[in-house]
Design a protein around this motif. Sequence first.
Motif, PDB file in Angstrom:
ATOM      1  N   LEU A 127       0.831  -1.199   0.000  1.00 50.88           N
ATOM      2  CA  LEU A 127       0.000   0.000   0.000  1.00 50.88           C
ATOM      3  C   LEU A 127       0.869   1.254   0.000  1.00 50.88           C
ATOM      4  CD1 LEU A 127      -2.867   1.330   0.413  1.00 50.88           C
ATOM      5  CD2 LEU A 127      -2.420   1.121   2.881  1.00 50.88           C
ATOM      6  N   ALA A 128       0.507   2.242  -0.815  1.00 57.38           N
ATOM      7  CA  ALA A 128       1.186   3.534  -0.838  1.00 57.38           C
ATOM      8  C   ALA A 128       0.231   4.601  -0.322  1.00 57.38           C
ATOM      9  CB  ALA A 128       1.644   3.883  -2.257  1.00 57.38           C
ATOM     10  N   ALA A 129       0.791   5.620   0.349  1.00 57.01           N
ATOM     11  CA  ALA A 129      -0.043   6.694   0.897  1.00 57.01           C
ATOM     12  C   ALA A 129       0.795   7.954   1.054  1.00 57.01           C
ATOM     13  CB  ALA A 129      -0.638   6.281   2.237  1.00 57.01           C
ATOM     14  N   PRO A 130       0.141   9.137   1.046  1.00 55.95           N
ATOM     15  CA  PRO A 130       0.866  10.380   1.298  1.00 55.95           C
ATOM     16  C   PRO A 130       1.452  10.382   2.708  1.00 55.95           C
ATOM     17  CG  PRO A 130      -1.318  10.807   0.381  1.00 55.95           C
ATOM     18  CD  PRO A 130      -1.281   9.358   0.751  1.00 55.95           C
ATOM     19  N   MET A 131       2.594  11.037   2.850  1.00 54.04           N
ATOM     20  CA  MET A 131       3.327  11.000   4.111  1.00 54.04           C
ATOM     21  C   MET A 131       2.497  11.524   5.290  1.00 54.04           C
ATOM     22  SD  MET A 131       6.229  10.267   5.617  1.00 54.04           S
ATOM     23  CE  MET A 131       7.442  10.150   4.298  1.00 54.04           C
ATOM     24  N   SER A 132       2.031  12.768   5.204  1.00 57.94           N
ATOM     25  CA  SER A 132       1.343  13.374   6.346  1.00 57.94           C
ATOM     26  C   SER A 132       0.048  12.641   6.678  1.00 57.94           C
ATOM     27  CB  SER A 132       1.054  14.853   6.070  1.00 57.94           C
ATOM     28  OG  SER A 132       2.259  15.568   5.915  1.00 57.94           O
ATOM     29  N   PHE A 133      -0.737  12.326   5.662  1.00 55.62           N
ATOM     30  CA  PHE A 133      -1.987  11.613   5.898  1.00 55.62           C
ATOM     31  C   PHE A 133      -1.704  10.232   6.477  1.00 55.62           C
ATOM     32  CE2 PHE A 133      -5.658   9.026   4.848  1.00 55.62           C
ATOM     33  CZ  PHE A 133      -6.706   9.848   5.222  1.00 55.62           C
TER      34      PHE A 133
ATOM     35  N   ALA B 213      -2.585  -1.224  -3.865  1.00 54.99           N
ATOM     36  CA  ALA B 213      -3.515  -0.109  -3.686  1.00 54.99           C
ATOM     37  C   ALA B 213      -2.725   1.120  -3.254  1.00 54.99           C
ATOM     38  CB  ALA B 213      -4.578  -0.448  -2.640  1.00 54.99           C
ATOM     39  N   ALA B 214      -3.374   2.279  -3.388  1.00 55.36           N
ATOM     40  CA  ALA B 214      -2.748   3.525  -2.937  1.00 55.36           C
ATOM     41  C   ALA B 214      -3.834   4.505  -2.524  1.00 55.36           C
ATOM     42  CB  ALA B 214      -1.896   4.140  -4.045  1.00 55.36           C
ATOM     43  N   LEU B 215      -3.547   5.251  -1.473  1.00 49.38           N
ATOM     44  CA  LEU B 215      -4.370   6.392  -1.102  1.00 49.38           C
ATOM     45  C   LEU B 215      -3.753   7.622  -1.754  1.00 49.38           C
ATOM     46  CD1 LEU B 215      -4.926   5.595   2.666  1.00 49.38           C
ATOM     47  CD2 LEU B 215      -6.733   5.774   0.948  1.00 49.38           C
ATOM     48  N   ARG B 216      -4.572   8.420  -2.407  1.00 50.99           N
ATOM     49  CA  ARG B 216      -4.071   9.606  -3.087  1.00 50.99           C
ATOM     50  C   ARG B 216      -4.944  10.803  -2.764  1.00 50.99           C
ATOM     51  NH1 ARG B 216      -2.147   7.309  -9.051  1.00 50.99           N
ATOM     52  NH2 ARG B 216      -0.285   6.245  -8.252  1.00 50.99           N
ATOM     53  N   ILE B 217      -4.290  11.916  -2.514  1.00 52.71           N
ATOM     54  CA  ILE B 217      -4.989  13.170  -2.272  1.00 52.71           C
ATOM     55  C   ILE B 217      -4.664  14.113  -3.418  1.00 52.71           C
ATOM     56  CG2 ILE B 217      -5.162  15.181  -0.760  1.00 52.71           C
ATOM     57  CD1 ILE B 217      -4.528  13.374   1.591  1.00 52.71           C
ATOM     58  N   GLY B 218      -5.702  14.565  -4.128  1.00 54.47           N
ATOM     59  CA  GLY B 218      -5.486  15.464  -5.245  1.00 54.47           C
ATOM     60  C   GLY B 218      -6.294  15.032  -6.444  1.00 54.47           C
ATOM     61  N   ALA B 219      -5.925  15.556  -7.607  1.00 54.76           N
ATOM     62  CA  ALA B 219      -6.608  15.215  -8.851  1.00 54.76           C
ATOM     63  C   ALA B 219      -6.002  13.940  -9.422  1.00 54.76           C
ATOM     64  CB  ALA B 219      -6.477  16.357  -9.853  1.00 54.76           C
ATOM     65  N   LEU B 220      -6.841  13.030  -9.883  1.00 62.15           N
ATOM     66  CA  LEU B 220      -6.361  11.783 -10.463  1.00 62.15           C
ATOM     67  C   LEU B 220      -6.055  11.991 -11.937  1.00 62.15           C
ATOM     68  CD1 LEU B 220      -8.780   9.172  -8.869  1.00 62.15           C
ATOM     69  CD2 LEU B 220      -6.523   9.879  -8.097  1.00 62.15           C
TER      70      LEU B 220
ATOM     71  N   TRP C 271     -11.934  32.889  -0.390  1.00 58.09           N
ATOM     72  CA  TRP C 271     -11.217  32.248  -1.488  1.00 58.09           C
ATOM     73  C   TRP C 271     -10.712  30.885  -1.011  1.00 58.09           C
ATOM     74  CZ3 TRP C 271     -10.652  34.540  -6.310  1.00 58.09           C
ATOM     75  CH2 TRP C 271     -10.993  35.890  -6.402  1.00 58.09           C
ATOM     76  N   SER C 272     -10.812  29.897  -1.866  1.00 56.48           N
ATOM     77  CA  SER C 272     -10.320  28.570  -1.496  1.00 56.48           C
ATOM     78  C   SER C 272      -9.547  27.969  -2.665  1.00 56.48           C
ATOM     79  CB  SER C 272     -11.476  27.646  -1.115  1.00 56.48           C
ATOM     80  OG  SER C 272     -12.330  27.429  -2.226  1.00 56.48           O
ATOM     81  N   PRO C 273      -8.513  27.194  -2.373  1.00 56.58           N
ATOM     82  CA  PRO C 273      -7.844  26.459  -3.442  1.00 56.58           C
ATOM     83  C   PRO C 273      -8.825  25.501  -4.109  1.00 56.58           C
ATOM     84  CG  PRO C 273      -6.548  26.450  -1.427  1.00 56.58           C
ATOM     85  CD  PRO C 273      -7.895  26.971  -1.056  1.00 56.58           C
ATOM     86  N   PRO C 274      -8.597  25.132  -5.366  1.00 54.49           N
ATOM     87  CA  PRO C 274      -9.501  24.184  -6.040  1.00 54.49           C
ATOM     88  C   PRO C 274      -9.682  22.930  -5.195  1.00 54.49           C
ATOM     89  CG  PRO C 274      -7.936  25.078  -7.613  1.00 54.49           C
ATOM     90  CD  PRO C 274      -7.496  25.559  -6.255  1.00 54.49           C
ATOM     91  N   PRO C 275     -10.897  22.408  -5.154  1.00 47.21           N
ATOM     92  CA  PRO C 275     -11.162  21.252  -4.286  1.00 47.21           C
ATOM     93  C   PRO C 275     -10.364  20.019  -4.707  1.00 47.21           C
ATOM     94  CG  PRO C 275     -13.012  21.641  -5.775  1.00 47.21           C
ATOM     95  CD  PRO C 275     -12.092  22.811  -5.920  1.00 47.21           C
ATOM     96  N   ILE C 276      -9.918  19.269  -3.737  1.00 46.05           N
ATOM     97  CA  ILE C 276      -9.271  17.988  -3.972  1.00 46.05           C
ATOM     98  C   ILE C 276      -9.963  16.950  -3.107  1.00 46.05           C
ATOM     99  CG2 ILE C 276      -7.036  18.966  -4.618  1.00 46.05           C
ATOM    100  CD1 ILE C 276      -6.058  18.371  -1.797  1.00 46.05           C
ATOM    101  N   ALA C 277      -9.632  15.690  -3.325  1.00 44.06           N
ATOM    102  CA  ALA C 277     -10.310  14.621  -2.587  1.00 44.06           C
ATOM    103  C   ALA C 277      -9.331  13.502  -2.270  1.00 44.06           C
ATOM    104  CB  ALA C 277     -11.488  14.082  -3.389  1.00 44.06           C
TER     105      ALA C 277
END
Length: 299
Positions: free
Chosen positions: A99-105, A144-151, A265-271
């Motif tokens: 499994l891969a995942a972002p560091m902070s998350f 599998a991988a957890l990803r935060i951002g645009a795919l 103002w908000s940065p573009p949404p990510i998921a």
Amino acid sequence: MSKLPDVEALALFAKVAEAGSFSAAAEDAGLSKATVSKAVGRLETRLGTALFHRTSRRLSLTETGVVLAARAARILAEGEAAEAEAAAEAAAPRGRVKLAAPMSFGLRHLGPALPEFLQRYPDISVDLQLSDQTVDLIAGGFDAALRIGALVDSSLRARRLADVPRLTVGAPAYFEKHGRPEHPRDLKRHACLDYAYMPGGAGWRYVHRVDGREETVKVSGPLVSNNTDVQVPTLLAGLGVAIAPEFLVADELADGRLVAVMTDWSPPPIALHLVTPPSTPRPSKVTALVDFLAKRFAA
């Protein structure tokens, strides 16, 4: 003669010998009578001898058929047992999941979730690799991988788990000294802590929450990093402003050590997405982890 035995014909012969008729054997095997008859005929041709005495009223084994029937029955039983064992092995979640995942998350949320998963599935081990860089699932052998951002890779199977709000934050002491930015253009005169993997890459992008206007501003500051977690001490020291995912600074916002600015103002949404290779069917060990993480993080 072929070097490999005709296992299918042997298995069907065993069923006919046990059932006493081609019709009954065909029904038990879920095949047509013609298919079963052809398989037995193929075996007789291969062996060069008849296995049944056939009359209009009766079906009986020849002498060769009697000898072969016992062995064919064992072959059939072994084959059925092997398939049942393999199916049970595939159905029971066991083995290693990479499994891969972002560091902070991964540190803040995935790590605390894993003990429950490992206790629930003691036969599964997790090979976890944390990195903010997008890994190649296929080349890296990841399940599998957890990803935060645009795919960007549409060939992967993706499951959207949750939105990830991002905020523009800084310490109260910083804003007391430098003023609060009200518009993205104001950030040009602020010390901005930049993230190396910021979506877009050309600057900080914002969308107005009411009218949808978009602004992109190029920023500069004392720190650029490939991980947002390491920016937090610099933020708390009052040395700059940053765009941070809400989950990363929730505690600091709650106790007032950081504050959010430019809330119009908000940065573009990510998921947060969970992605897996496109191969099907998915192994049960991967399905177990995917379902667990989906339930845990969708909340």
